[in-house]
Structures are given as C-alpha cells and as structure tokens.
Design a protein around this motif. Structure first.
Motif, short mmCIF file in Angstrom:
data_model
loop_
_atom_site.label_atom_id
_atom_site.label_comp_id
_atom_site.label_asym_id
_atom_site.label_seq_id
_atom_site.Cartn_x
_atom_site.Cartn_y
_atom_site.Cartn_z
N TYR A 1 -6.27 15.53 126.44
CA TYR A 1 -6.42 14.61 125.23
C TYR A 1 -7.68 14.21 125.24
O TYR A 1 -8.14 13.46 126.25
CB TYR A 1 -5.10 14.19 124.49
N ALA A 2 -7.80 13.78 124.27
CA ALA A 2 -9.43 13.15 124.03
C ALA A 2 -9.01 11.98 122.20
O ALA A 2 -8.68 13.08 121.43
CB ALA A 2 -10.62 13.66 123.46
N TYR B 1 -14.56 9.12 121.78
CA TYR B 1 -14.42 9.46 123.39
C TYR B 1 -14.76 10.89 124.07
O TYR B 1 -13.45 11.32 123.19
CB TYR B 1 -13.94 8.56 123.90
N ALA B 2 -16.04 10.70 124.63
CA ALA B 2 -15.70 12.57 125.38
C ALA B 2 -15.26 12.23 126.30
O ALA B 2 -15.70 11.31 127.49
CB ALA B 2 -17.40 12.84 125.25
N LEU B 3 -14.43 13.96 126.65
CA LEU B 3 -14.51 13.24 128.39
C LEU B 3 -15.04 13.71 129.10
O LEU B 3 -16.10 14.34 128.78
CB LEU B 3 -12.75 14.75 128.53
N THR C 1 -8.92 6.64 126.13
CA THR C 1 -9.32 6.85 125.16
C THR C 1 -8.73 5.90 123.65
O THR C 1 -9.26 5.67 122.87
CB THR C 1 -10.03 7.74 124.60
N ARG D 1 -5.44 11.40 118.18
CA ARG D 1 -5.76 12.34 119.57
C ARG D 1 -5.92 13.85 119.58
O ARG D 1 -4.62 14.47 118.78
CB ARG D 1 -4.92 12.05 120.91
#
Length: 311
Positions: free
Chosen positions: A146-147, A151-153, A207, A272
């Motif tokens: 999840y993100a 915020y980028a994974l 995140t 998320r």
C-alpha cells in the motif's frame, strides 16, 4: 443483445472512414458489414453512421457506442487471452507476499478462490518495505502493498502495479476521550491531538506514519510515540487501555474492542491505496497474477459486504 461483430463493424468504419475499406480491414464482404451496422442501428433505435459520397462517419450516438464498444471488445479479447493462458498454465504456484493486517482478513478468501483455478499460494507475511524488496529482487511473484499521500514506493521499473482497493484510514481513540464526540476529524481537529501519545508502526518506511509526522511538523509539534507495533489488534488493545491514539485501516472495522471508537478523517491524504505489485514484461502481468488481483478484489468486497450486513 449486442453482437460483437456489430461492434467490430462500427470500429472498422470509424477507423477506415468507409464501409468498403472497413470490409477490407475485417476480411468481410461489404454486405456483411452493412448487415451488422443496420442491425446495430435497429437495436439502439437510431443511426450510428452517416454516409456520403466522401465516405462514412459516425454520428454523435455512434461515437458514444464506439467508446463503449471498444471497451467491450477489449474486455472480450482480454477474457479469451486470460482463459487460454490459464488453461495452458496448468498447476501454478505463486510466491505471494501480503502484509499481516490484510492477511488476517482476506488471505483465506484469496487462497480459496485461486485454488478453484488451479493456482496455489506460497504466502509470505511481512510489512510493506520488505515486500517491496521481495518483488524488486524477484523472490516474490507478487505482493499486496500500500501507499498513501504523495509517498511513492521504491519499486523498480519492471514492476507493474494494479490498484485493487482504496482503504480510508480511521482515527482510533478511547471511547471516553474528550474529542470522541467529534463525528469526523478534519485537519484542525487532528491537530488538537498533538499532545497525545501516538501508537505507530515498528517497521521503518510506513507512509502513513510519515503523513502523521508531516502534519504535526507543519505546526512544529513533536509527537510522542511511546509504543510501536505493526499489529493492529495490539494497537486497538492499547487504545482501549487509554495508552494513546492511532490511525487504523477501515479493514479493522469489524475488530474494534469495547472502549474504542473509530472516526473518519476528512482529509484525502489519510487514505491508503492497496496495490498488487508484480514483475511484468511488456505485455503486463501474467494470467496467474491477473487472477490473483481479481481474487484480492473479490475477497475485500466480500469482507466489506459482511461489515455492511453487520452494521
């Protein structure tokens, strides 16, 4: 009922600009194209093409039908491809990573649905950043991660992500808390909790924890985090014992102990996005991974339905 050949005829006329060229494109006779176009006109009750000496073009109704029709044709092609690929795969095992909160609620449903298709799972339970590492290193065939917010994974370029669920976070606080009467927390209401003890995750890179810190840093409030745990059941137990407040996912709504209330948050940042991440080639994820994504969606939907029924 719409015949796929009717949609193919309409699409070819739109692309070629004439019935004759559409027939050539499809490898059909011109009367066959005419036949399917007229049947489609009759079905919808209006003309979808307009013809002149310069060729054929779509009417406004035809353009709308084309937009929907190409979606239908694309889905039909993908369905045939998936079924053929799955039939050729035979017995398949997928190395699947999933974070514990989701595993406790949807992993059994996912495994049951996939076993009916001849797909078995070797499941690994871990928090998001270890799962990202597993997908990047190809030690996992797919992972549910999840993100949140902006915020980028840190996923490698060859990793494809499929959105499977939008999960709004909820504020969990003791039922007798002085702010428990607030039905929905906006940003200003959240900022009133700056002096509280916050329960946050123990694994770096979450995140959602970063979002909470970011919110309070804007007002120069330093959060107090006396307890860290990645187990949401423990989080809720701590809140019931008046040891703090926390954000919890909506997937936890059916597991709230006595003495804890959950409140929605009127800030889209605190949502998320659940993603299925998997290494993929130019054609996208494999048929087995696409079936896994659908099984995840169905299992979450079933969980949501049970919660609504209980409510």
């Amino acid at each position: 009922m719409i015949d796929l050949r009717q949609l193919q005829a309409l699409s070819a006329v739109a692309a070629e600009g004439s019935v004759a060229r559409a027939a050539s494109r499809l490898g059909w006779s011109q009367p066959t194209v005419d036949y399917h176009l007229k049947n489609l006109d009759r079905l919808v009750g209006t003309e979808l093409t307009s013809r002149s000496s310069r060729g054929s073009r779509l009417t406004n109704a035809g353009l709308l039908m084309l937009e929907r029709g190409e979606e239908i044709l694309g889905l039909a092609d993908r369905t045939l491809t998936d079924v053929r690929d799955l039939a050729q795969l035979g017995h398949v095992r997928l190395r699947f990573g999933i974070f514990p909160t989701a595993a406790a609620r949807i992993l059994p449903g996912i495994a049951t649905r996939l076993s009916e298709l001849g797909i078995e799972l070797d499941a690994t339970l871990a928090e998001v950043m270890p799962l990202v590492g597993g997908v990047n290193q190809h030690t996992l065939d797919a992972a549910l991660v999840y993100a949140a917010g902006s915020y980028a994974l840190p996923l490698r370029s060859e990793v494809h992500t499929t959105h499977v669920f939008t999960d709004p976070m909820l504020l969990a606080l003791p039922a007798n808390h002085e702010l428990a009467h607030i039905e929905e927390f906006d940003t200003q209401a959240l900022l009133q909790l700056g002096g509280e003890n916050w329960v946050m995750g123990s694994t770096p890179g979450d995140t959602l924890d970063d979002l909470v810190r970011e919110l309070f840093e804007e007002t120069r409030v330093k959060l107090t985090v006396p307890v860290r745990t990645d187990d949401y059941a423990v989080v809720l137990g701590l809140i019931a014992a008046h040891m703090g407040v926390a954000l919890v996912p909506s997937l936890m709504r059916s597991s709230v102990p006595e003495g804890v209330v959950l409140r929605p948050i009127a800030d889209d940042r605190f949502t998320r996005e659940l993603l299925l991440a998997a290494p993929a080639g130019p054609a996208g994820p494999s048929a087995a991974v696409r079936q896994l994504a659908e099984a995840v969606r169905r299992s979450i939907s079933a969980l949501d339905s049970r919660h609504v029924g209980q409510g």
